[in-house]
Enzyme design. Structure first.
Site, PDB file in Angstrom:
ATOM      1  N   ASP A   1     -33.162  31.105 -43.383  1.00 13.63           N
ATOM      2  CA  ASP A   1     -34.366  31.154 -44.199  1.00 13.63           C
ATOM      3  C   ASP A   1     -34.337  32.498 -44.925  1.00 13.63           C
ATOM      4  OD1 ASP A   1     -37.003  30.507 -45.168  1.00 13.63           O
ATOM      5  OD2 ASP A   1     -37.790  31.920 -43.699  1.00 13.63           O
TER       6      ASP A   1
ATOM      7  N   ASP B   1     -37.370  34.450 -46.854  1.00 15.08           N
ATOM      8  CA  ASP B   1     -38.513  35.353 -46.728  1.00 15.08           C
ATOM      9  C   ASP B   1     -38.841  35.602 -45.260  1.00 15.08           C
ATOM     10  OD1 ASP B   1     -38.769  35.265 -49.532  1.00 15.08           O
ATOM     11  OD2 ASP B   1     -39.946  33.437 -49.403  1.00 15.08           O
TER      12      ASP B   1
END
Length: 255
Positions: free
Chosen positions: A17, A19
């Protein structure tokens, strides 16, 4: 701090992922969401003559974190008993629609990114470089349509064979997190199966997606969601920083 051993040779692909895992842009997203929803609720309360509960940081983790942008808007306004027209992705940021509010938030995010830039977490960079040098296929899997720009701003584009972002997912008709579709697509694109891939996530929805897709190893990165919540969502292990996953000798060389 003791390091958490992971046998990276046992895995065929690593899916990050973005952020909150690779870059601290989760904080920028949090600020942009807070500014947008606070302004919206203030105006809506005045128009409807209803004292809607204010937006809080917990609302971010409960309704927004890890979801595609419009899903986050839809989820949050529903929590306040507010119904908005869906609108279209072309709606201007001033539109009082789900898409309009999402675009309003995105406008704020891009302003902050453009003025302040972004630097990746040092521990994340150390792990990415280590895996790259070991020849491990890697992808970014993010709900954000801004992911390619953020990865480029952080100077990490060349490390990833694929950047699966919200816009690409929409084009391919893939469901967003907590559905596992985007992770599964990325693993397949890297020539791996879910069972032989690692997911690294800081969001409860993202961890849940890794769990739903039966990925071989789901690692939670606790940037605020909490160890218990990430574990309950399906994380096999939780670390506070990806530096804990770097081999000890590599970490010592970079210290």
């Amino acid at each position: 701090m003791p390091r958490t051993p992971v046998d990276w040779d046992a895995w065929d692909a690593v899916l990050f992922d973005l952020d909150g895992v690779v870059t601290p842009t989760a904080e920028v997203h949090m600020h942009a969401w807070a500014a947008m929803f606070t302004s919206f609720l203030t105006a809506r309360s005045a128009a409807d003559h209803v004292a809607y509960p204010p937006y809080t940081e917990q609302d971010y983790f409960t309704y927004v974190d890890g979801k595609p942008r419009y899903d986050g808007v839809r989820s949050f306004v529903a929590s306040r008993g507010i119904t908005l027209p869906e609108g279209t992705p072309d709606d201007p940021p001033t539109a009082e629609t789900v898409c309009g509010l999402g675009n309003r938030k995105n406008e704020s995010f891009n302003q902050i990114l453009g003025s302040e830039g972004v630097a990746a977490y040092p521990g994340s960079v150390a792990l990415i470089v280590e895996l790259h040098e070991a020849g491990k296929p890697m992808a970014v899997v993010s709900s954000s349509r801004n992911a390619p720009a953020v990865v480029a701003a952080a100077g990490l584009t060349d490390y990833f064979a694929l950047i699966m972002h919200g816009g690409l997912a929409a084009e391919l008709g893939l469901r967003g997190k907590p559905a596992p579709d985007t992770f599964t697509h990325a693993a397949t694109a890297l020539g791996a199966t879910n069972a032989r891939s690692v997911v690294l996530e800081d969001a409860i929805n993202g961890v849940a997606a890794g769990h739903a897709g039966e990925f071989g190893l789901v690692i939670g990165v606790d940037r605020g969601a909490g160890v218990d919540a990430l574990t309950a969502a399906g994380a096999h292990l939780v670390v506070p920083d990806l530096a804990d996953l770097v081999q000890a000798d590599t970490a010592e060389e970079q210290s």
